[in-house]
Write a protein that holds these residues in place. Structure first.
Motif, PDB file in Angstrom:
ATOM      1  N   GLU A 162     -60.572 -55.664 -99.933  1.00 22.10           N
ATOM      2  CA  GLU A 162     -61.134 -55.121-101.178  1.00 22.10           C
ATOM      3  C   GLU A 162     -60.333 -53.934-101.701  1.00 22.10           C
ATOM      4  N   THR A 163     -59.589 -53.267-100.817  1.00 22.34           N
ATOM      5  CA  THR A 163     -58.831 -52.092-101.278  1.00 22.34           C
ATOM      6  C   THR A 163     -57.373 -52.437-101.595  1.00 22.34           C
ATOM      7  N   LEU A 164     -57.116 -53.732-101.785  1.00 19.92           N
ATOM      8  CA  LEU A 164     -55.748 -54.165-102.075  1.00 19.92           C
ATOM      9  C   LEU A 164     -55.158 -53.420-103.281  1.00 19.92           C
ATOM     10  N   ALA A 165     -55.950 -53.323-104.339  1.00 18.80           N
ATOM     11  CA  ALA A 165     -55.447 -52.678-105.561  1.00 18.80           C
ATOM     12  C   ALA A 165     -55.162 -51.197-105.290  1.00 18.80           C
ATOM     13  N   LEU A 166     -56.027 -50.558-104.508  1.00 21.73           N
ATOM     14  CA  LEU A 166     -55.807 -49.138-104.200  1.00 21.73           C
ATOM     15  C   LEU A 166     -54.527 -48.959-103.396  1.00 21.73           C
ATOM     16  N   ARG A 167     -54.312 -49.904-102.468  1.00 25.85           N
ATOM     17  CA  ARG A 167     -53.103 -49.786-101.637  1.00 25.85           C
ATOM     18  C   ARG A 167     -51.848 -50.017-102.466  1.00 25.85           C
ATOM     19  N   ARG A 168     -51.919 -50.994-103.379  1.00 24.68           N
ATOM     20  CA  ARG A 168     -50.767 -51.221-104.274  1.00 24.68           C
ATOM     21  C   ARG A 168     -50.461 -49.960-105.070  1.00 24.68           C
ATOM     22  N   ASP A 169     -51.530 -49.334-105.561  1.00 24.40           N
ATOM     23  CA  ASP A 169     -51.377 -48.111-106.339  1.00 24.40           C
ATOM     24  C   ASP A 169     -50.762 -46.997-105.509  1.00 24.40           C
ATOM     25  N   ALA A 170     -51.195 -46.927-104.250  1.00 25.08           N
ATOM     26  CA  ALA A 170     -50.676 -45.879-103.368  1.00 25.08           C
ATOM     27  C   ALA A 170     -49.167 -46.059-103.181  1.00 25.08           C
ATOM     28  N   ILE A 171     -48.731 -47.305-103.033  1.00 32.94           N
ATOM     29  CA  ILE A 171     -47.289 -47.552-102.863  1.00 32.94           C
ATOM     30  C   ILE A 171     -46.559 -47.220-104.169  1.00 32.94           C
ATOM     31  N   ARG A 172     -47.180 -47.601-105.298  1.00 34.84           N
ATOM     32  CA  ARG A 172     -46.557 -47.277-106.580  1.00 34.84           C
ATOM     33  C   ARG A 172     -46.395 -45.755-106.703  1.00 34.84           C
ATOM     34  N   GLY A 173     -47.439 -45.018-106.307  1.00 33.00           N
ATOM     35  CA  GLY A 173     -47.391 -43.544-106.347  1.00 33.00           C
ATOM     36  C   GLY A 173     -46.267 -43.008-105.465  1.00 33.00           C
ATOM     37  N   LEU A 174     -46.122 -43.608-104.291  1.00 33.92           N
ATOM     38  CA  LEU A 174     -45.065 -43.186-103.365  1.00 33.92           C
ATOM     39  C   LEU A 174     -43.689 -43.393-104.005  1.00 33.92           C
ATOM     40  N   LEU A 175     -43.504 -44.552-104.615  1.00 35.03           N
ATOM     41  CA  LEU A 175     -42.200 -44.868-105.220  1.00 35.03           C
ATOM     42  C   LEU A 175     -41.935 -43.962-106.425  1.00 35.03           C
ATOM     43  N   ARG A 176     -43.017 -43.661-107.160  1.00 30.68           N
ATOM     44  CA  ARG A 176     -42.852 -42.777-108.323  1.00 30.68           C
ATOM     45  C   ARG A 176     -42.397 -41.390-107.851  1.00 30.68           C
ATOM     46  N   HIS A 177     -43.061 -40.918-106.806  1.00 33.24           N
ATOM     47  CA  HIS A 177     -42.726 -39.614-106.225  1.00 33.24           C
ATOM     48  C   HIS A 177     -41.230 -39.562-105.855  1.00 33.24           C
ATOM     49  N   VAL A 178     -40.763 -40.606-105.189  1.00 29.21           N
ATOM     50  CA  VAL A 178     -39.362 -40.623-104.740  1.00 29.21           C
ATOM     51  C   VAL A 178     -38.436 -40.791-105.950  1.00 29.21           C
ATOM     52  N   SER A 179     -38.840 -41.628-106.913  1.00 32.20           N
ATOM     53  CA  SER A 179     -38.000 -41.832-108.105  1.00 32.20           C
ATOM     54  C   SER A 179     -37.825 -40.534-108.875  1.00 32.20           C
ATOM     55  N   GLN A 180     -38.904 -39.742-108.967  1.00 31.77           N
ATOM     56  CA  GLN A 180     -38.803 -38.474-109.700  1.00 31.77           C
ATOM     57  C   GLN A 180     -37.780 -37.575-109.036  1.00 31.77           C
ATOM     58  N   ALA A 181     -37.823 -37.533-107.716  1.00 31.99           N
ATOM     59  CA  ALA A 181     -36.844 -36.693-107.006  1.00 31.99           C
ATOM     60  C   ALA A 181     -35.442 -37.230-107.256  1.00 31.99           C
ATOM     61  N   ALA A 182     -35.280 -38.547-107.207  1.00 29.89           N
ATOM     62  CA  ALA A 182     -33.952 -39.145-107.388  1.00 29.89           C
ATOM     63  C   ALA A 182     -33.440 -38.878-108.800  1.00 29.89           C
ATOM     64  N   ALA A 183     -34.345 -38.872-109.787  1.00 31.39           N
ATOM     65  CA  ALA A 183     -33.919 -38.702-111.182  1.00 31.39           C
ATOM     66  C   ALA A 183     -33.673 -37.246-111.540  1.00 31.39           C
ATOM     67  N   SER A 184     -34.286 -36.322-110.808  1.00 33.10           N
ATOM     68  CA  SER A 184     -34.229 -34.924-111.232  1.00 33.10           C
ATOM     69  C   SER A 184     -32.961 -34.217-110.781  1.00 33.10           C
ATOM     70  N   GLY A 185     -32.111 -34.947-110.096  1.00 34.03           N
ATOM     71  CA  GLY A 185     -30.887 -34.303-109.602  1.00 34.03           C
ATOM     72  C   GLY A 185     -31.141 -33.668-108.241  1.00 34.03           C
ATOM     73  N   ASP A 186     -32.404 -33.343-107.994  1.00 34.31           N
ATOM     74  CA  ASP A 186     -32.786 -32.825-106.679  1.00 34.31           C
ATOM     75  C   ASP A 186     -32.989 -34.043-105.794  1.00 34.31           C
ATOM     76  N   THR A 187     -31.900 -34.550-105.263  1.00 31.13           N
ATOM     77  CA  THR A 187     -31.968 -35.892-104.698  1.00 31.13           C
ATOM     78  C   THR A 187     -32.370 -35.948-103.223  1.00 31.13           C
ATOM     79  N   THR A 188     -32.717 -34.805-102.637  1.00 34.34           N
ATOM     80  CA  THR A 188     -33.182 -34.936-101.256  1.00 34.34           C
ATOM     81  C   THR A 188     -34.707 -35.013-101.251  1.00 34.34           C
ATOM     82  N   VAL A 189     -35.203 -35.846-100.365  1.00 34.67           N
ATOM     83  CA  VAL A 189     -36.641 -36.115-100.337  1.00 34.67           C
ATOM     84  C   VAL A 189     -37.148 -35.974 -98.903  1.00 34.67           C
ATOM     85  N   SER A 190     -38.331 -35.366 -98.774  1.00 30.47           N
ATOM     86  CA  SER A 190     -39.003 -35.410 -97.478  1.00 30.47           C
ATOM     87  C   SER A 190     -39.885 -36.651 -97.481  1.00 30.47           C
TER      88      SER A 190
END
Ligand code: HEM
Length: 484
Positions: free
Chosen positions: A96-124
């Protein structure tokens, strides 16, 4: 005792055997370090050897009284486990939480993409995975969003709580000194627990107000709703009592094996949410986020393994942006990488119990009242079981069918027996989804790349075994992936 007790105990076991006794202060510890000794403790004699004797820090803020981690395996503990499973962590609930989990992964990728795009390319990645898991759990529990400040507050207080709970404490070695709390460990823990409780309190208060005013949809839409429904079901008294009183007086009665009625309270949410919600956060966030970090650190030092994994992801996923539940079965190398990480870097390296009765294990007597440790780390590094045990070799899991559901005592990263990890089904899905998606969308490099220094793999022991040096990897988005 060394700063890395799992390693020190493993060295002692090499000299003294897979079942040995160690005395610390006035307490006696029996330590098991082989699959056969673990089987006797976690399976054969589990009913007698699954008590708990928590560090005094757990009692900070009264947390231990309601904590699934440290409650004796009696009625209250069973109830908390049952609630966690039925309303959040069972395979049907996870579906039942499939959609929430998909969203969580999308959020994770967005977080990393923002770091990659901002020139501050190192990520924890640890932090990114922690935030994704925190948001996921928050939404599953409260249906709301965990904002940035709250997430940061939670990260800091969980991290500090982990350190405090593991501090060597004279109260644990000499129980007669508990009341004095000489090092102030219990007081520090109370303050930290209090901060996290405040965050959750706001959610609970708001929901209760909504329900009292007839708001909300009335259905069991999240974990908090499910608990409040149970509270109403069992509320025969109609008396309003403040939260402190309820903590002291709440009783839980099992009416039969499958249903439960909570008596003498109308705020059971307090009891359950304080103990259960807090514990689920502690249990879920640092374990999964540190496992992801260890995995990436290993992959960066093993470029061929990284390439094999990314090739598999490309072949199976193509232009798809994230790993989903249905992909996991088609990704044997990803599964092997996750398993090898859980073996080599078992984030819960020692599990601890109390003997509730005197039993014989492998011909030795374990007296009632002794503490029993299973050294998971030692078992996972046992050269009789694992060839080249200190090397990161995912291929071993392609050749050897080894599962981690608690039946195979050579490989128990989630424990086994009565206390086996409650979040295993969720962790299993999220580890594959997070790691697979991060490697599919991005190219990763170690910050020391080229200098020959590699990544500092020194361990830091706490409630969870983590990397001692905060690790930030260089990330670049693969060209064919657009915005998340
Ligand atoms: C990499 C991820 C994880 C690992 C390696 C892990 C490992 C473990 C281990 C070894 C135990 C102790 C078992 C024992 O004392 O015998 C445990 C307990 C527990 N875990 Fe996990 N865990 C993970 C993720 C999670 C998640 C995501 C949740 C919840 C959402 C969770 C909830 C719990 C709870 C509530 C317990 C206490 C069970 C009890 O004492 O009865 N864990 N976990």
């Amino acid at each position: 005792m060394s700063k890395l007790p799992h390693r020190a105990l493993a060295r002692l076991a090499d000299r003294h055997g897979a079942l040995m006794t160690v005395r610390l202060g006035t307490s006696l510890y029996v330590v098991a370090s082989s699959p056969s000794a673990a089987r006797e403790i976690l399976q054969t004699h589990n009913a007698s050897l699954s008590g708990r004797s928590p560090a005094d820090a757990w009692n900070g803020g009264g947390h231990g009284a309601n904590s699934v981690f440290v409650l004796q395996p009696g009625r209250m503990w069973r109830t908390l486990r049952r609630i966690g499973t039925a309303h959040m962590l069972s395979p049907p609930r996870l579906q039942e939480t499939l959609a929430l989990r998909r969203d969580a992964i999308r959020g994770l990728l967005r977080h990393v993409s923002q770091a990659a795009a901002s020139g501050d390319t190192t990520v924890s990645v640890r932090r990114a995975a922690f935030t994704a898991m925190a948001r996921l759990l928050w939404r599953a529990m409260f249906s709301g969003e965990l904002d940035e400040d709250a997430s940061r507050g939670l990260y800091d207080s969980v991290r500090e709580a982990m350190v405090v709970v593991m501090m060597p404490n004279v109260s644990d070695l000499f129980p007669v000194l508990v009341a004095a709390d000489l090092q102030g460990v219990r007081r520090r823990m109370a303050a930290l627990i209090g901060k996290a409780y405040q965050l959750m309190d706001r959610q609970i208060d708001r929901r209760m107000e909504e329900r009292e005013s007839g708001g909300g949809d009335g259905g069991s839409s999240d974990f908090l709703d499910a608990m409040l429904d149970m509270s109403e079901l069992g509320d025969h008294s109609g008396v309003t009592i403040n939260r402190d009183v309820i903590r002291a007086f709440c009783t839980v009665s099992m009416h039969d094996e499958t249903s439960m009625v909570i008596q003498e309270q109308n705020l059971i949410d307090t009891l359950l949410s304080y103990g259960q919600l807090q514990d689920l956060f502690i249990a879920a966030l640092d374990t999964t986020s540190n496992t992801i970090e260890w995995a990436l650190a290993e992959l960066l030092q093993n470029p061929q393994t990284m390439k094999t994994l990314q090739d598999e992801l490309r072949t199976v996923l193509g232009s798809k942006s994230q790993v989903e539940d249905s992909d996991i079965d088609k990704l044997p190398y990803l599964r092997a990488v996750v398993k090898e990480t859980l073996r080599l870097h078992s984030v819960v390296p020692l599990v601890s119990y109390r003997a509730e009765a005197t039993v014989q294990v492998q011909g030795y007597t374990i007296p009632q009242g002794s503490n029993v440790l299973v050294n998971v780390w030692a078992i996972h590094h046992n050269a009789d079981v694992w060839a080249e045990p200190h090397k990161f070799l995912p291929e071993r899991f392609l050749e050897k069918e080894a599962e981690f559901f608690g039946r195979n005592f050579e490989f128990i990263p989630f424990g086994s027996g009565r206390h086996i990890c409650l979040g295993l089904p969720l962790a299993n899905k999220m580890l594959h989804a997070m790691l697979g998606s991060l490697l599919h969308q991005y190219e990763w490099k170690s910050p020391q790349h080229g200098s020959g220094d590699g990544v500092d793999m020194t361990e830091k022991y706490g409630l969870v075994l983590s990397m001692a040096t905060p690790f930030h990897a260089i990330v670049k988005k693969k060209q064919h992936f657009g915005p998340v």
